[in-house]
Motif scaffolding. Structure first.
Motif, PDB file in Angstrom:
ATOM      1  N   THR A 125       0.850  -1.190   0.000  1.00 54.74           N
ATOM      2  CA  THR A 125       0.000   0.000   0.000  1.00 54.74           C
ATOM      3  C   THR A 125       0.877   1.228   0.000  1.00 54.74           C
ATOM      4  OG1 THR A 125      -0.096  -0.001   2.403  1.00 54.74           O
ATOM      5  CG2 THR A 125      -1.849  -1.179   1.232  1.00 54.74           C
ATOM      6  N   SER A 126       0.297   2.356  -0.299  1.00 58.90           N
ATOM      7  CA  SER A 126       1.087   3.584  -0.356  1.00 58.90           C
ATOM      8  C   SER A 126       1.462   4.019   1.057  1.00 58.90           C
ATOM      9  CB  SER A 126       0.288   4.683  -1.050  1.00 58.90           C
ATOM     10  OG  SER A 126      -0.817   5.044  -0.245  1.00 58.90           O
ATOM     11  N   SER A 127       2.555   4.754   1.165  1.00 58.56           N
ATOM     12  CA  SER A 127       3.041   5.176   2.473  1.00 58.56           C
ATOM     13  C   SER A 127       2.106   6.206   3.102  1.00 58.56           C
ATOM     14  CB  SER A 127       4.452   5.738   2.356  1.00 58.56           C
ATOM     15  OG  SER A 127       4.448   6.892   1.536  1.00 58.56           O
ATOM     16  N   ASP A 128       1.404   7.012   2.283  1.00 59.45           N
ATOM     17  CA  ASP A 128       0.467   7.993   2.827  1.00 59.45           C
ATOM     18  C   ASP A 128      -0.698   7.302   3.530  1.00 59.45           C
ATOM     19  OD1 ASP A 128       1.986  10.090   1.900  1.00 59.45           O
ATOM     20  OD2 ASP A 128       0.862  10.292   0.018  1.00 59.45           O
ATOM     21  N   ALA A 129      -1.195   6.232   2.944  1.00 57.68           N
ATOM     22  CA  ALA A 129      -2.296   5.493   3.558  1.00 57.68           C
ATOM     23  C   ALA A 129      -1.844   4.854   4.863  1.00 57.68           C
ATOM     24  CB  ALA A 129      -2.816   4.427   2.599  1.00 57.68           C
ATOM     25  N   GLN A 130      -0.612   4.368   4.900  1.00 54.03           N
ATOM     26  CA  GLN A 130      -0.083   3.774   6.121  1.00 54.03           C
ATOM     27  C   GLN A 130       0.071   4.829   7.202  1.00 54.03           C
ATOM     28  OE1 GLN A 130       3.526   1.822   5.027  1.00 54.03           O
ATOM     29  NE2 GLN A 130       2.494  -0.013   4.266  1.00 54.03           N
ATOM     30  N   LYS A 131       0.537   6.013   6.822  1.00 54.41           N
ATOM     31  CA  LYS A 131       0.706   7.089   7.797  1.00 54.41           C
ATOM     32  C   LYS A 131      -0.641   7.516   8.358  1.00 54.41           C
ATOM     33  CE  LYS A 131       4.955   9.038   5.894  1.00 54.41           C
ATOM     34  NZ  LYS A 131       5.541  10.187   5.207  1.00 54.41           N
ATOM     35  N   GLU A 132      -1.654   7.615   7.479  1.00 46.12           N
ATOM     36  CA  GLU A 132      -2.988   7.994   7.932  1.00 46.12           C
ATOM     37  C   GLU A 132      -3.539   6.956   8.882  1.00 46.12           C
ATOM     38  OE1 GLU A 132      -6.351   9.189   5.407  1.00 46.12           O
ATOM     39  OE2 GLU A 132      -4.823  10.101   4.130  1.00 46.12           O
ATOM     40  N   ASP A 133      -3.359   5.693   8.536  1.00 50.45           N
ATOM     41  CA  ASP A 133      -3.840   4.615   9.396  1.00 50.45           C
ATOM     42  C   ASP A 133      -3.145   4.654  10.754  1.00 50.45           C
ATOM     43  OD1 ASP A 133      -5.411   2.329   9.941  1.00 50.45           O
ATOM     44  OD2 ASP A 133      -3.670   1.038   9.530  1.00 50.45           O
ATOM     45  N   ARG A 185      -1.854   7.291  12.187  1.00 54.21           N
ATOM     46  CA  ARG A 185      -2.348   8.466  12.918  1.00 54.21           C
ATOM     47  C   ARG A 185      -3.707   8.195  13.540  1.00 54.21           C
ATOM     48  NH1 ARG A 185      -0.655  12.402   8.199  1.00 54.21           N
ATOM     49  NH2 ARG A 185       1.516  12.744   8.772  1.00 54.21           N
TER      50      ARG A 185
END
Length: 134
Positions: A64-72, A74
């Motif tokens: 998955t993209s790193s932005d989605a991982q960061k959002e998750d 958070r």
């Protein structure tokens, strides 16, 4: 004095000893044994194995993209913080309420409360002194 029901033990100094420079007596245990149930080449506890394909830090092996991982991450952190705040807000009795009130006070509020206590102490001391006619 000895034990009424026991046997009299021998004097430990009655047996011959060894000198300071002498080697210790030979032991009967020349080799150690492997405990039953232990396998010499078994993986560590939990079945984990060292090595394997390299992974990026924080990644769970997903693509998955790193932005989605960061959002998750958070969202999970925010949920955990809210759960801790709710748990901390629960008061248990009179002392718990006082503790929660002290935690809510700001630095200015704390200093103000200390100042009021000090003024009350001075007033009591002054009243005591005037009663003693000093």
């Amino acid at each position: 004095m000895g034990n009424l029901c026991g046997k009299q033990s021998d004097d430990p100094f009655s047996q011959p000893g060894r000198t300071v420079g002498a080697a210790p007596p030979p032991s009967n245990n020349r080799t150690s044994t492997i405990p039953t149930g232990a396998k010499p080449n078994a993986p560590a506890a939990g079945g984990r194995k060292v090595g394997g394909p390299p992974r990026t830090l924080g990644g769970a092996g997903e693509s998955t993209s790193s932005d989605a991982q960061k959002e998750d991450a958070r969202k999970k952190a925010a949920a955990a913080a809210e759960a801790r705040a709710k748990e901390a807000s629960k008061t248990t009795g009179k002392l718990g309420g006082k503790l929660a009130e002290q935690k809510r006070q700001s630095r200015v509020g704390t200093l103000d409360a200390l100042s009021k206590d000090e003024r009350r102490t001075r007033e009591v001391d002054a009243a005591q002194e005037s009663r003693n006619y000093n």
